[in-house]
Design a protein around this motif. Structure first.
Motif, PDB file in Angstrom:
ATOM      1  N   PHE A  17       0.802  -1.229   0.000  1.00 16.87           N
ATOM      2  CA  PHE A  17       0.000   0.000   0.000  1.00 16.87           C
ATOM      3  C   PHE A  17       0.833   1.277   0.000  1.00 16.87           C
ATOM      4  CE2 PHE A  17      -2.095   3.212   2.842  1.00 16.87           C
ATOM      5  CZ  PHE A  17      -2.896   3.767   1.847  1.00 16.87           C
ATOM      6  N   LEU A  18       1.489   1.588   1.113  1.00 17.65           N
ATOM      7  CA  LEU A  18       2.087   2.915   1.284  1.00 17.65           C
ATOM      8  C   LEU A  18       3.158   3.222   0.247  1.00 17.65           C
ATOM      9  CD1 LEU A  18       2.022   5.457   3.001  1.00 17.65           C
ATOM     10  CD2 LEU A  18       3.815   4.449   4.431  1.00 17.65           C
ATOM     11  N   MET A  19       4.065   2.283   0.001  1.00 17.82           N
ATOM     12  CA  MET A  19       5.152   2.557  -0.931  1.00 17.82           C
ATOM     13  C   MET A  19       4.624   2.908  -2.326  1.00 17.82           C
ATOM     14  SD  MET A  19       8.597   0.306  -1.682  1.00 17.82           S
ATOM     15  CE  MET A  19       7.852  -0.937  -2.754  1.00 17.82           C
ATOM     16  N   ARG A  20       3.558   2.271  -2.750  1.00 16.08           N
ATOM     17  CA  ARG A  20       2.989   2.562  -4.073  1.00 16.08           C
ATOM     18  C   ARG A  20       2.032   3.738  -4.023  1.00 16.08           C
ATOM     19  NH1 ARG A  20       0.803  -2.864  -6.608  1.00 16.08           N
ATOM     20  NH2 ARG A  20      -0.185  -3.086  -4.567  1.00 16.08           N
ATOM     21  N   TRP A  21       1.323   3.881  -2.914  1.00 12.38           N
ATOM     22  CA  TRP A  21       0.363   4.983  -2.773  1.00 12.38           C
ATOM     23  C   TRP A  21       1.046   6.344  -2.803  1.00 12.38           C
ATOM     24  CZ3 TRP A  21      -0.406   8.805   0.924  1.00 12.38           C
ATOM     25  CH2 TRP A  21      -1.639   9.469   0.882  1.00 12.38           C
ATOM     26  N   LEU A  22       2.258   6.417  -2.306  1.00 13.78           N
ATOM     27  CA  LEU A  22       3.000   7.683  -2.332  1.00 13.78           C
ATOM     28  C   LEU A  22       3.264   8.149  -3.765  1.00 13.78           C
ATOM     29  CD1 LEU A  22       5.581   7.088   0.545  1.00 13.78           C
ATOM     30  CD2 LEU A  22       3.681   8.726   0.534  1.00 13.78           C
ATOM     31  N   SER A  51      11.236   6.852   1.587  1.00  7.47           N
ATOM     32  CA  SER A  51      10.323   7.345   2.621  1.00  7.47           C
ATOM     33  C   SER A  51       9.688   6.198   3.396  1.00  7.47           C
ATOM     34  CB  SER A  51       9.220   8.209   1.998  1.00  7.47           C
ATOM     35  OG  SER A  51       9.762   9.350   1.375  1.00  7.47           O
ATOM     36  N   THR A  52       9.268   5.173   2.667  1.00  2.00           N
ATOM     37  CA  THR A  52       8.654   4.023   3.326  1.00  2.00           C
ATOM     38  C   THR A  52       9.647   3.302   4.227  1.00  2.00           C
ATOM     39  OG1 THR A  52       7.233   3.742   1.387  1.00  2.00           O
ATOM     40  CG2 THR A  52       7.334   1.920   2.945  1.00  2.00           C
ATOM     41  N   ALA A  53      10.882   3.162   3.743  1.00  3.73           N
ATOM     42  CA  ALA A  53      11.912   2.491   4.547  1.00  3.73           C
ATOM     43  C   ALA A  53      12.202   3.284   5.814  1.00  3.73           C
ATOM     44  CB  ALA A  53      13.184   2.322   3.718  1.00  3.73           C
ATOM     45  N   ILE A  54      12.244   4.610   5.707  1.00  2.91           N
ATOM     46  CA  ILE A  54      12.518   5.464   6.879  1.00  2.91           C
ATOM     47  C   ILE A  54      11.378   5.376   7.889  1.00  2.91           C
ATOM     48  CG2 ILE A  54      12.776   7.858   7.652  1.00  2.91           C
ATOM     49  CD1 ILE A  54      14.289   8.355   4.992  1.00  2.91           C
ATOM     50  N   LEU A  80      15.709   0.164   9.483  1.00  5.30           N
ATOM     51  CA  LEU A  80      15.977   0.802   8.190  1.00  5.30           C
ATOM     52  C   LEU A  80      16.562  -0.215   7.211  1.00  5.30           C
ATOM     53  CD1 LEU A  80      16.124   3.338   6.421  1.00  5.30           C
ATOM     54  CD2 LEU A  80      18.382   3.794   7.405  1.00  5.30           C
ATOM     55  N   PHE A  81      17.525  -0.993   7.676  1.00  7.38           N
ATOM     56  CA  PHE A  81      18.094  -2.036   6.819  1.00  7.38           C
ATOM     57  C   PHE A  81      16.999  -3.004   6.369  1.00  7.38           C
ATOM     58  CE2 PHE A  81      22.253  -1.458   9.343  1.00  7.38           C
ATOM     59  CZ  PHE A  81      22.712  -0.512   8.445  1.00  7.38           C
ATOM     60  N   ALA A  82      16.147  -3.397   7.312  1.00  9.83           N
ATOM     61  CA  ALA A  82      15.067  -4.335   6.995  1.00  9.83           C
ATOM     62  C   ALA A  82      14.109  -3.736   5.972  1.00  9.83           C
ATOM     63  CB  ALA A  82      14.308  -4.704   8.266  1.00  9.83           C
ATOM     64  N   GLY A  83      13.716  -2.481   6.184  1.00 15.02           N
ATOM     65  CA  GLY A  83      12.793  -1.824   5.261  1.00 15.02           C
ATOM     66  C   GLY A  83      13.351  -1.737   3.854  1.00 15.02           C
TER      67      GLY A  83
END
Length: 231
Positions: free
Chosen positions: A147-152, A172-175, A188-191
């Motif tokens: 959702f969020l990563m694509r919605w942005l 942004s999503t990873a942060i 952050l590494f995981a994201g």
């Protein structure tokens, strides 16, 4: 309305989980007469999220359309190998010793030790482990990556191919994912790794599997080592 329904299906389980987390102390006091051990609230939290995921399951197009990929075969060995390796790599990154600046908040964690201090409450530990390894990965990957990563990039997010996600949305999503964890640098590494995996495979099951491997491995290690702060 269609895209709003798809967004709700991905955002609501995550929002409910965070809401219960934020209200944990309040609920613990309120339910103390009938639930002296507030740790069992975790079971209630993941159960509600699991029911929401089941209710909305038909809305998770990207998971339902790729079920065949989950059938173990020679053609899928690379998919599983990459996903499992990524999950184990994130697990390794999670348990290395980080400096204080890489952590936020109180590092106390979920301790399933019996109230009489006579060993671990096995049922409580297994519920925590199963919730972290089976429910949370699906919930979080649907929210953060699907959702969020694509919605942005586009509010009609299902139209966005993960390989075309902008650098802004990716970072942004990873942060934000990192900031939702006490070990924010590990987060952050995981994201970044989970997002890359989604782009590389173009299949949401890949980061779900990787996330499950990370959380499952971490849970087993925590139970074995007693490093409850990682839970």
């Amino acid at each position: 309305m269609f895209f709003k329904r798809l967004a709700t299906a991905r955002a609501l389980p995550f929002a409910v989980y965070i809401l219960f987390l934020g209200l944990n102390n309040v609920l613990a006091k309120f339910l103390a007469p009938v639930m002296p051990d507030a740790r069992w609230l975790y079971a209630f939290r993941v159960s509600v999220v699991a029911m929401l995921l089941a209710w909305f399951w038909r809305q998770y197009i990207e998971l339902n359309q790729s079920k065949s990929l989950l059938r173990f075969s020679r053609l899928n060995i690379q998919f599983y190998s990459v996903s499992i390796f990524a999950g184990m790599f994130v697990f390794a990154l999670w348990i290395v010793k980080y400096p204080n600046w890489a952590m936020t908040g109180d590092m106390t964690g979920f301790d399933p030790t019996r109230l009489d201090n006579k060993g671990i409450d096995v049922a409580l530990a297994l519920i925590r482990l199963s919730g972290a390894a089976l429910i949370v990965p699906i919930m979080e990957e649907l929210f953060w990556r699907s959702f969020l990563m694509r919605w942005l990039d586009n509010q009609n997010f299902t139209q966005v191919n993960p390989t075309t996600v902008s650098t802004f949305a990716f970072a942004s999503t990873a942060i934000l994912f990192a900031l939702s964890h006490k070990l924010w640098l590990a987060g952050l590494f995981a994201g970044l790794i989970y997002a890359w995996l989604y782009q590389y495979t173009r299949n949401l099951w890949a980061p779900v599997i990787a996330h499950a491997v990370t959380n499952g491995s971490l849970g087993v290690w925590v139970i074995y080592s007693g490093n409850w702060q990682y839970w």
